[in-house]
Design an enzyme around this catalytic site. Structure first.
Site, PDB file in Angstrom:
ATOM      1  CD  GLN A  23       1.683  -1.113   5.532  1.00 33.68           C
ATOM      2  OE1 GLN A  23       1.359  -2.166   6.066  1.00 33.68           O
ATOM      3  NE2 GLN A  23       2.144  -0.093   6.231  1.00 33.68           N
TER       4      GLN A  23
ATOM      5  CG  ASP B 196      -1.688  -1.164   1.486  1.00 30.49           C
ATOM      6  OD1 ASP B 196      -1.582  -2.118   0.734  1.00 30.49           O
ATOM      7  OD2 ASP B 196      -2.428  -1.146   2.469  1.00 30.49           O
TER       8      ASP B 196
END
Ligand code: FRU
Length: 493
Positions: free
Chosen positions: A57, A41
């Site tokens: 992430q 993400d």
């Protein structure tokens, strides 16, 4: 200071020792990849002190998902990124099982506020608990707040899950901090919840902005909420979605925009339309930011949870972001187009205006390549006999990927079955699109092993990855019944 924690030090040292060995030729030209290891993400996308900051992430130590850190990159043009050291590591009791997705916003005192999901063990022995944590810093080093988590499950309305409560997106408006996060509820299922704070540290629950109610998937992930062109937009990535009759949504994970009105005084969001954000095979968990010139810009993870495990690990990194896209609302829909900064990468331009595409496959002079910005206008009104148009790219004797437009069905199909891709899951996708003013426009952007297609000036998009060797750079055209077309290609460099 947390940024000197041993876990973060270790990640930063690992980056220093290993990432420098990755050469630019091992990365796409203008799509962001992790400094090293794994990326998912988009996190903390913001404009801060004259530069775009994009966090992600991150698991630096392997090309698979692992204990989540935040990676960090900055850019002044959204295309050339400079890596900053890892920003967060799972090194406090509130986030010891992971620093999950979240957002960032500049603070009035010049610092940058990160709000993210801290994952921690459940003392009662259940699944991990998720709650929202804060870290404040100077744009490079961030200090986690001692009061973390600052938005704990105790603030959730009755019935919402403390185990699925994540992905805060934060912004500042009218002197307040606002945060939208998602949670699950046995009846409402995936829901976007709004919280408010005066200082970024003390938060209150405000309202449930929208919920699936079992109609729009199960748990939702990665919300974003913003005003755009007199419309209010809620973006979420729903899981366990059922395909709808109109073919807008697919089964499983989707990325969706709800367009509607927002009454801030009553804190009431009224959605009026739901659309899928991208009809391709790889696209999830986008986030937006406001550029200093007022543009709303979106970047998404250009991957799929369903198939990434079986994707090859040929590069020393895994996962990438999409091209940044400028958003607008037109005809009640969210449109996405590549940011205009891309035009600075245009090198050679080749034009074939008024080209006739016959029944049999043809090439057009100098139309080839794998780092290109290709514009094709299908002049359908002037070509009434044309029933089907086929564009093949990333092509050699062995491989090709194909885009097909079927005029009677007004259906555009993308098929990479012959691209060399062996990952599990589907290799084709399709969308219904109508010509506008007698023409259908396709803009295909290739960055070696990614293909992003913008249809009808951003009305629909399709994003997909290709595992085709870079040498396969042929492009061919054919059209049953014959077609008049305009083809313009810019090489990118
Ligand atoms: C979405 C997601 C988020 C979560 C993160 C964990 O892709 O599952 O909901 O915060 O990934 O890496």
């Amino acid at each position: 200071m947390n940024h000197t924690s041993s876990l973060l030090q270790k990640a930063r040292q690992y980056e220093q020792e290993h990432a420098a060995q990755i050469t630019t030729s091992q990365r796409p030209l203008f799509h962001l990849t992790p400094q090293i290891g794994w990326m998912n993400d988009t996190n903390g996308f913001c404009y801060y002190k004259g530069q775009y900051h994009l966090f992600y992430q991150y698991y630096p130590y392997d090309r698979v998902w692992g204990p989540m850190h935040w990676g960090h990159a900055v850019s002044s043009d959204l295309l050339h990124w400079q890596y900053f050291p890892a920003a967060l590591a799972p090194d406090t009791p509130a986030d010891q099982n992971g620093c999950f997705s979240g957002g960032a916003t500049p603070m009035p005192d010049g610092q940058l506020l990160l709000v993210y999901t801290g994952v921690r063990p459940d003392p009662a022995g259940g699944p991990d608990l998720q709650a929202q944590c804060v870290a404040i810093g100077n744009g490079m080093d961030f200090e986690k707040q001692s009061g973390n988590p600052v938005i704990d499950a105790g603030l959730l309305p009755k019935g919402y899950s403390a185990h699925d409560f994540r992905d805060p997106k934060v912004w500042q408006e009218n002197g307040l901090y606002h945060c939208v996060a998602v949670s699950d509820h046995p009846q409402n299922r995936g829901s976007a919840l709004l919280f408010e704070s005066e200082d970024g540290l003390h938060w209150q629950f405000c309202t449930v902005l929208a919920a699936s109610n079992g109609q729009l998937g199960g748990m939702w992930e990665c919300p974003d909420f913003f005003a755009l062109d007199d419309t209010q937009v809620l973006v979420v990535s729903p899981m366990e979605m059922q395909p709808d009759a109109a073919g807008e949504f697919k089964a499983g994970k989707n990325t969706m925009a709800l367009l509607g009105c927002y009454d801030p005084a009553a804190a009431r969001f009224t959605p009026q339309a739901a659309q899928r954000l991208d009809h391709g095979l790889e696209f999830y968990a986008p986030q937006t930011t406001l550029a200093p010139d007022g543009r709303r810009i979106l970047i998404s993870w250009l991957e799929s949870w369903e198939s990434c495990d079986s994707a090859p690990r040929t590069a020393p990194w895994f996962g990438r972001m999409t091209l940044p896209r400028q958003l607008k609302v037109q005809n009640g829909r969210l449109y996405q187009n590549p940011v205009q900064e891309l035009e600075a990468l245009w090198q050679n331009t080749v034009c074939h205006t008024g080209a006739f595409i016959p029944n049999s496959k043809i090439t057009l002079q100098d139309i080839r390549g794998r780092c290109i910005d290709l514009h094709v206008t299908l002049r359908l009104a002037e070509s009434p006999a044309c029933s089907c148009f086929v564009l093949r790219f990333a092509q050699n004797e062995q491989y090709f990927t194909q885009i097909t437009y079927r005029a009677a069905q007004q259906r555009l199909e993308f098929d990479r079955s012959h691209s060399g891709c062996r990952r599990n899951g589907p290799h084709d996708c399709a969308v219904t699109v109508c010509p506008e003013d007698g023409a259908l426009t396709l803009r295909l952007i290739l960055d070696t092993d990614s293909a992003e297609l913008f249809i009808n000036h951003g009305q629909r998009t399709m994003s997909c990855l290709l595992d085709t060797p870079a040498q396969a750079e042929g492009i061919t055209f054919c059209a049953e019944g014959g077609l008049w077309a305009d083809v313009v290609m810019h090489t990118l460099g």
